[in-house]
Design a protein around this motif. Structure first.
Motif, mmCIF file in Angstrom:
data_model
loop_
_atom_site.group_PDB
_atom_site.id
_atom_site.type_symbol
_atom_site.label_atom_id
_atom_site.label_comp_id
_atom_site.label_asym_id
_atom_site.label_seq_id
_atom_site.Cartn_x
_atom_site.Cartn_y
_atom_site.Cartn_z
ATOM 1 N N LEU A 85 5.110 33.184 9.668
ATOM 2 C CA LEU A 85 3.646 33.331 9.217
ATOM 3 C C LEU A 85 4.030 32.330 7.859
ATOM 4 N N SER A 86 2.285 31.730 7.573
ATOM 5 C CA SER A 86 1.753 30.741 6.294
ATOM 6 C C SER A 86 0.750 31.424 6.334
ATOM 7 N N ALA A 87 0.405 31.274 4.611
ATOM 8 C CA ALA A 87 -0.742 31.878 4.452
ATOM 9 C C ALA A 87 -1.427 30.768 3.594
ATOM 10 N N SER A 88 -2.256 29.838 3.207
ATOM 11 C CA SER A 88 -3.193 28.944 2.338
ATOM 12 C C SER A 88 -4.523 29.649 1.889
ATOM 13 N N ARG A 89 -4.972 29.102 0.391
ATOM 14 C CA ARG A 89 -6.350 29.626 0.208
ATOM 15 C C ARG A 89 -6.669 28.255 -0.460
ATOM 16 N N PRO A 90 -7.095 27.565 0.949
ATOM 17 C CA PRO A 90 -8.120 26.229 0.131
ATOM 18 C C PRO A 90 -9.375 26.277 -1.284
ATOM 19 N N GLN A 91 -10.519 27.590 -1.180
ATOM 20 C CA GLN A 91 -11.386 27.868 -1.630
ATOM 21 C C GLN A 91 -11.274 28.827 -2.208
ATOM 22 N N ASP A 92 -11.533 28.656 -3.322
ATOM 23 C CA ASP A 92 -11.842 30.318 -3.760
ATOM 24 C C ASP A 92 -12.275 31.952 -3.250
ATOM 25 N N ARG A 93 -12.876 32.026 -1.540
ATOM 26 C CA ARG A 93 -12.792 32.687 -1.157
ATOM 27 C C ARG A 93 -13.132 32.158 0.164
ATOM 28 N N GLN A 94 -12.165 31.310 0.401
ATOM 29 C CA GLN A 94 -11.082 31.265 1.905
ATOM 30 C C GLN A 94 -9.367 31.818 2.050
ATOM 31 N N PHE A 95 -9.527 32.454 3.242
ATOM 32 C CA PHE A 95 -8.255 32.517 3.381
ATOM 33 C C PHE A 95 -7.498 32.209 4.727
ATOM 34 N N ILE A 96 -6.231 31.621 5.121
ATOM 35 C CA ILE A 96 -6.076 31.111 6.602
ATOM 36 C C ILE A 96 -4.414 32.001 6.502
ATOM 37 N N LEU A 97 -4.311 31.861 7.933
ATOM 38 C CA LEU A 97 -3.490 32.728 8.248
ATOM 39 C C LEU A 97 -2.820 31.546 9.306
ATOM 40 N N SER A 98 -1.090 30.697 9.595
ATOM 41 C CA SER A 98 -0.895 30.440 10.176
ATOM 42 C C SER A 98 0.208 30.345 10.687
ATOM 43 N N SER A 99 0.789 29.840 11.561
ATOM 44 C CA SER A 99 1.626 29.424 12.485
ATOM 45 C C SER A 99 1.643 28.590 13.221
ATOM 46 N N LYS A 100 3.612 27.292 13.201
ATOM 47 C CA LYS A 100 3.352 25.949 13.755
ATOM 48 C C LYS A 100 3.388 26.435 15.144
ATOM 49 N N LYS A 101 4.641 27.507 14.955
ATOM 50 C CA LYS A 101 4.465 27.819 16.565
ATOM 51 C C LYS A 101 5.191 29.063 16.918
ATOM 52 N N LEU A 102 4.176 29.970 17.609
ATOM 53 C CA LEU A 102 4.158 31.156 17.510
ATOM 54 C C LEU A 102 5.082 31.790 18.452
ATOM 55 N N LEU A 103 5.254 33.286 18.184
ATOM 56 C CA LEU A 103 6.543 33.679 18.571
ATOM 57 C C LEU A 103 6.008 34.781 19.598
ATOM 58 N N LEU A 104 6.885 35.151 20.353
ATOM 59 C CA LEU A 104 5.690 36.667 20.927
ATOM 60 C C LEU A 104 5.783 37.994 20.014
ATOM 61 N N SER A 105 6.764 38.132 19.119
ATOM 62 C CA SER A 105 6.683 38.973 17.826
ATOM 63 C C SER A 105 5.323 39.097 16.991
ATOM 64 N N ASP A 106 4.955 37.667 17.164
ATOM 65 C CA ASP A 106 4.032 37.233 16.613
ATOM 66 C C ASP A 106 2.218 38.029 17.015
ATOM 67 N N SER A 107 3.007 38.736 18.238
ATOM 68 C CA SER A 107 1.304 39.682 18.891
ATOM 69 C C SER A 107 0.952 40.840 17.545
ATOM 70 N N GLY A 108 -0.127 40.831 18.112
ATOM 71 C CA GLY A 108 -0.133 42.249 16.712
ATOM 72 C C GLY A 108 -1.937 42.309 16.155
ATOM 73 N N PHE A 109 -2.646 42.983 15.237
ATOM 74 C CA PHE A 109 -3.592 43.110 15.055
ATOM 75 C C PHE A 109 -3.601 42.438 13.650
ATOM 76 N N TYR A 110 -4.043 41.856 12.590
ATOM 77 C CA TYR A 110 -3.935 40.942 11.503
ATOM 78 C C TYR A 110 -5.567 41.644 10.544
ATOM 79 N N LEU A 111 -5.170 41.825 9.593
ATOM 80 C CA LEU A 111 -6.268 42.432 8.450
ATOM 81 C C LEU A 111 -6.313 41.696 7.128
#
Lengths: 116, 112
Positions: free
Chosen positions: B64-90
């Motif tokens: 996974l990767s994260a970016s913060r393009p604006q002061d109050r915006q936070f984005i979590l990304s992935s280019k290619k998801l894996l099965l192990s990425d399943s979960g609850f993200y907060l």
């Protein structure tokens, strides 16, 4: 590194029973302590916090916690639980310094089930 | 008052597909922002935190990767998801220093 232990993973109580959930941390210096609660289907929310002063802290919904420095503990208590207290409870610790970012270390959580 | 919005609430994605989870905060400036993953019986695992625009710190190496393009915006990304990425993200925000965290409602991600 800081670590937080919540030894009770799942607690089942009848309504009106008293509650005590254990929380122990590892760092011996100054700490800020928190309890968070997550009701079913809801987000995590702050229940209470301790920064300094009176080691007995009162939070929302009748919860309280006592900071005992000599025991590295911050146990959560409630004299009489209600069915609506069914939730997952997380203890968290910060070892504060002057930096802008302070790492929060969470325990693994305790699921409380209150039976009517 | 401050509010935090996180979306979507649930997401089902196939293995190998990209991911984008978004989080925005209102009512505060220059917050610390966080992405956590919550797994049953394992508590909350900090994935990324940010103290400012474009400033991202990773706590654990992963897909996974994260970016913060604006002061109050936070984005979590992935280019290619894996099965192990399943979960609850907060997503969460805090003020500077040893302040409490304020959490969003979370995203339940299922990778199939």
């Amino acid at each position: 590194a800081q670590s937080v232990s919540q030894h009770n993973h799942h607690v089942i109580l009848s309504e009106a029973a008293s509650l005590e959930l254990g929380c122990n941390y590892s760092y011996g210096g100054t700490v800020n302590l928190f309890w968070y609660v997550q009701y079913p289907g809801q987000h995590l929310q702050l229940l209470l916090k301790y920064f300094s002063g009176d080691p007995l802290v009162k939070g929302i919904k009748g919860f309280e916690a006592e900071f005992i420095k000599s025991k590295f503990s911050f146990n959560l208590r409630k004299p009489s639980v209600q069915w609506s207290d069914t939730a997952e409870y997380f203890c968290a610790v910060i070892s504060p310094d002057k930096r802008r970012y302070q790492k929060v270390t969470f325990g693994t959580g305790t699921k409380l089930q209150v039976i009517p | 008052s401050q509010t935090i919005h996180q979306w979507p609430a649930t997401l089902v994605q196939p293995v190998g597909s990209p991911l984008s989870l978004e989080c925005t905060v209102e009512g505060t400036s220059n917050p610390n922002l966080y992405w956590y993953r919550q797994a049953a019986g394992r508590g909350l695992q900090l994935l990324f935190y940010s103290v400012g625009i474009g400033q991202i710190s990773s706590e654990v190496p992963q897909n996974l990767s994260a970016s913060r393009p604006q002061d109050r915006q936070f984005i979590l990304s992935s280019k290619k998801l894996l099965l192990s990425d399943s979960g609850f993200y907060l997503c969460a925000w805090s003020s500077w220093g040893a302040s409490p965290l304020h959490f969003g409602n979370g995203t339940r991600l299922t990778v199939t």
